[in-house]
Design an enzyme around this catalytic site. Structure first.
Site, mmCIF file in Angstrom:
data_model
loop_
_atom_site.group_PDB
_atom_site.id
_atom_site.type_symbol
_atom_site.label_atom_id
_atom_site.label_comp_id
_atom_site.label_asym_id
_atom_site.label_seq_id
_atom_site.Cartn_x
_atom_site.Cartn_y
_atom_site.Cartn_z
ATOM 1 N N GLU A 281 0.824 -1.221 0.000
ATOM 2 C CA GLU A 281 0.000 0.000 0.000
ATOM 3 C C GLU A 281 0.852 1.263 0.000
ATOM 4 O O GLU A 281 0.759 2.077 0.926
ATOM 5 C CB GLU A 281 -0.878 0.022 1.258
ATOM 6 N N PRO A 282 1.664 1.481 -1.009
ATOM 7 C CA PRO A 282 2.521 2.673 -0.977
ATOM 8 C C PRO A 282 1.738 3.953 -1.227
ATOM 9 O O PRO A 282 0.825 3.988 -2.053
ATOM 10 C CB PRO A 282 3.502 2.418 -2.128
ATOM 11 N N GLY A 283 2.091 4.979 -0.500
ATOM 12 C CA GLY A 283 1.529 6.309 -0.739
ATOM 13 C C GLY A 283 2.657 7.257 -1.095
ATOM 14 O O GLY A 283 2.801 7.720 -2.222
ATOM 15 N N ARG A 284 3.509 7.497 -0.099
ATOM 16 C CA ARG A 284 4.579 8.484 -0.253
ATOM 17 C C ARG A 284 5.453 8.220 -1.487
ATOM 18 O O ARG A 284 5.778 9.147 -2.218
ATOM 19 C CB ARG A 284 5.457 8.443 1.003
ATOM 20 N N ARG A 319 4.099 19.135 7.338
ATOM 21 C CA ARG A 319 5.107 18.152 7.744
ATOM 22 C C ARG A 319 6.269 18.744 8.550
ATOM 23 O O ARG A 319 6.641 18.199 9.584
ATOM 24 C CB ARG A 319 5.641 17.375 6.536
ATOM 25 N N CYS A 350 0.206 32.574 12.205
ATOM 26 C CA CYS A 350 0.471 33.196 13.501
ATOM 27 C C CYS A 350 0.829 32.145 14.554
ATOM 28 O O CYS A 350 0.091 31.920 15.506
ATOM 29 C CB CYS A 350 -0.771 33.987 13.920
ATOM 30 N N TYR A 379 1.229 13.872 1.521
ATOM 31 C CA TYR A 379 0.837 14.473 2.804
ATOM 32 C C TYR A 379 1.131 15.985 2.799
ATOM 33 O O TYR A 379 1.525 16.554 3.813
ATOM 34 C CB TYR A 379 1.547 13.771 3.971
HETATM 35 N N1 LLP Z 1 -1.280 1.861 4.557
HETATM 36 C C1 LLP Z 1 -1.713 2.297 5.748
HETATM 37 C C2 LLP Z 1 -2.633 1.462 6.516
HETATM 38 C C3 LLP Z 1 -1.279 3.531 6.241
HETATM 39 O O1 LLP Z 1 -1.697 3.947 7.428
HETATM 40 C C4 LLP Z 1 -0.390 4.329 5.468
HETATM 41 C C5 LLP Z 1 0.056 5.625 5.948
HETATM 42 C C6 LLP Z 1 0.024 3.836 4.215
HETATM 43 C C7 LLP Z 1 -0.441 2.598 3.804
HETATM 44 C C8 LLP Z 1 0.950 4.604 3.318
HETATM 45 O O2 LLP Z 1 2.219 4.701 3.842
HETATM 46 P P1 LLP Z 1 3.394 5.393 3.014
HETATM 47 O O3 LLP Z 1 3.694 4.555 1.810
HETATM 48 O O4 LLP Z 1 2.914 6.729 2.572
HETATM 49 O O5 LLP Z 1 4.516 5.458 3.966
HETATM 50 N N2 LLP Z 1 1.440 12.330 7.400
HETATM 51 C C9 LLP Z 1 2.658 11.572 7.588
HETATM 52 C C10 LLP Z 1 2.512 10.149 7.118
HETATM 53 C C11 LLP Z 1 1.353 9.430 7.739
HETATM 54 C C12 LLP Z 1 1.186 8.036 7.169
HETATM 55 C C13 LLP Z 1 -0.096 7.430 7.582
HETATM 56 N N3 LLP Z 1 -0.311 6.103 7.070
HETATM 57 C C14 LLP Z 1 3.803 12.284 6.878
HETATM 58 O O6 LLP Z 1 3.575 13.354 6.300
HETATM 59 O O7 LLP Z 1 4.937 11.834 6.926
#
Ligand code: LLP
Length: 426
Positions: A281-284, A319, A350, A379
């Site tokens: 489940e990649p996001g970043r 962030r 502020c 994010y």
């Molecule tokens: N799957 C689940 C269940 C998650 O909770 C997350 C991220 C991901 C996948 C995706 O993870 P990634 O590939 O993006 O690492 N706002 C924070 C990051 C919070 C991540 C929350 N969960 C930041 O700006 O660093």
């Protein structure tokens, strides 16, 4: 200027470019603050990730950047989605991501969200026994059988910011390790749910590989116990994500991650004679480096530090304030000039914590200069707010050098959306 691994960025006539588009022109045309997203970069990131895991399914984590255009291009690439709310589910379906490739995650879902999951035929990652019972009831009432996984807490401590480590024993996420078997036993006895998988996610922005190996081993230990003790064979094993990106320095690649987890996954699957699908489940990684945030310098002030006051702050990029995270900063209209000054980049909010970057070596900065904050695609806008009465920025999508607006700048009216003055105040 050498942008290294960020090969979608470049320089032309002293200006920063993204996918060939001059960002100074974009700022002039669309105003600032402005998010600029590179479509080609997102597609390439997705393809690189998917290619590292040829037999796995890749579910994009919508929370990283839920813009409908981003979801649409990822749907075209064949991505599934990890959604964490009814709103994310709504957007993912609207973008054309097939329901059978959507996993509804969340540690505190409402009954309405569980109902929506049933109605839309997506799979649910169940985070507690309470949720299991509610879902079983809701699904049975609707004459449905929902495919579920349990989100388990593997108790792995990745070296990352504590606010984004999710697999620690004290974390709010997932079923504690020692309750996992009992949870599967209870689920087997319930109507309305079918046990299809197991799920975990140990955290985010993880730059070491060893926590992933540890997690994979613990997950396979659980899969083995489920097979041996409950004769359960799961359709999927979802190991979440967390792969960090090199905001500064270096980071492991998807191939490094694959080389870490796949040997464990494959060997243990073979030994157990199971054919569960691996899901990530990649996001970043998919969107992080694909967007920049452009902001204009309002003021330069000599004080304890030399502050560069810009028109974007933690309202648009939380962030640095929330996690002290580091984003590369570039004076986008002065590429090639010597970096012989040190500046702290401050937002307009502020709050003393509204600092985007501290003590950065940059060329001489003046009012009117254009600052680019890099790697703002994950994010970034997703965590934005209207705090201090600031309409959110617009966003443009660059595709093969052509830019299109994909979100208009908010108006003052947008700041008041949904509000009304009660009659006694009229
Ligand atoms: N799957 C689940 C269940 C998650 O909770 C997350 C991220 C991901 C996948 C995706 O993870 P990634 O590939 O993006 O690492 N706002 C924070 C990051 C919070 C991540 C929350 N969960 C930041 O700006 O660093």
């Amino acid at each position: 200027m050498d942008f290294g691994r960020r090969d979608h960025l470049g320089a032309k006539n002293g200006h920063l470019t993204i996918d060939g588009a001059d960002v100074v022109d974009l700022a002039r045309q669309h105003g600032t603050p402005l998010y600029v997203i590179d479509e080609g970069r997102i597609r390439n990131n997705y393809r690189r990730f998917a290619a590292a895991f040829p037999d796995a399914d890749v579910y994009y984590a919508v929370k990283a950047n839920g813009h409908i255009a981003v979801l649409r291009m990822l749907a075209q690439e064949g991505a599934g989605a990890d959604v964490f709310s009814d709103g994310e589910l709504y957007a993912a379906l609207l973008a054309g991501i097939p329901p059978e490739r959507i996993l509804f995650n969340g540690n505190s879902k409402t009954d309405a969200e569980l109902r929506m999951a049933c109605e839309t035929n997506v799979r649910v990652s169940v985070d507690s026994l309470d949720e299991l019972r509610a879902l079983a009831r809701i699904a049975s009432e609707a004459n449905k059988e929902v495919e579920i996984a349990f989100r388990v807490n593997p108790d792995v401590s990745p070296a990352t910011h504590p606010k984004i480590a999710t697999g620690l024993v004290q974390s709010k996420f997932g079923i504690p390790h020692h309750q996992v078997l009992a949870s599967y036993v209870e689920a087997l006895s319930l109507e309305g749910v079918r046990l299809a998988g197991i799920h975990c996610h140990i955290g985010s922005q993880i730059l070491e590989l060893s926590p992933f190996a540890e997690m994979m081993t613990r997950m396979m230990d659980l899969v083995e116990a489920l097979k041996n003790e409950l004769k359960l064979e799961l359709d999927f094993i979802d190991i979440g994500s967390g792969l960090g990106i090199p905001y500064a320095g270096t980071a492991p690649t998807p191939i490094d991650l694959a080389n870490t987890v796949l040997p464990i996954f494959n060997a243990r699957s073979r030994a157990l004679d199971i054919r569960s699908k691996l899901i990530l489940e990649p996001g970043r990684y998919i969107v992080g480096d694909a967007a920049i945030l452009l902001c204009t310098v309002n003021t330069v002030k000599e004080a304890h530090s030399t502050f560069v006051g810009v028109d974007a702050g933690f309202n648009l990029l939380l962030r640095p304030t929330l996690y002290e995270s580091w984003h590369e900063v570039i004076v986008a209209n002065k590429l090639g000039k010597t970096s012989d000054h040190v500046y702290t980049i401050a937002g307009p909010i502020c709050e003393s914590g509204d600092i985007l970057a501290r003590d950065r070596r940059l060329p001489r900065v003046e009012k009117g200069d254009l600052i680019a904050i890099l790697d703002a695609g994950a994010y970034g806008f997703a965590m934005s707010s209207q705090y201090n009465g600031r309409p959110r920025a617009s966003e443009v999508l660059v595709n093969k050098g052509e830019a299109e607006i994909i979100r208009r700048r908010e108006s003052y009216g947008d700041l008041l959306t949904g509000q009304n003055i009660p009659p006694h105040l009229l």
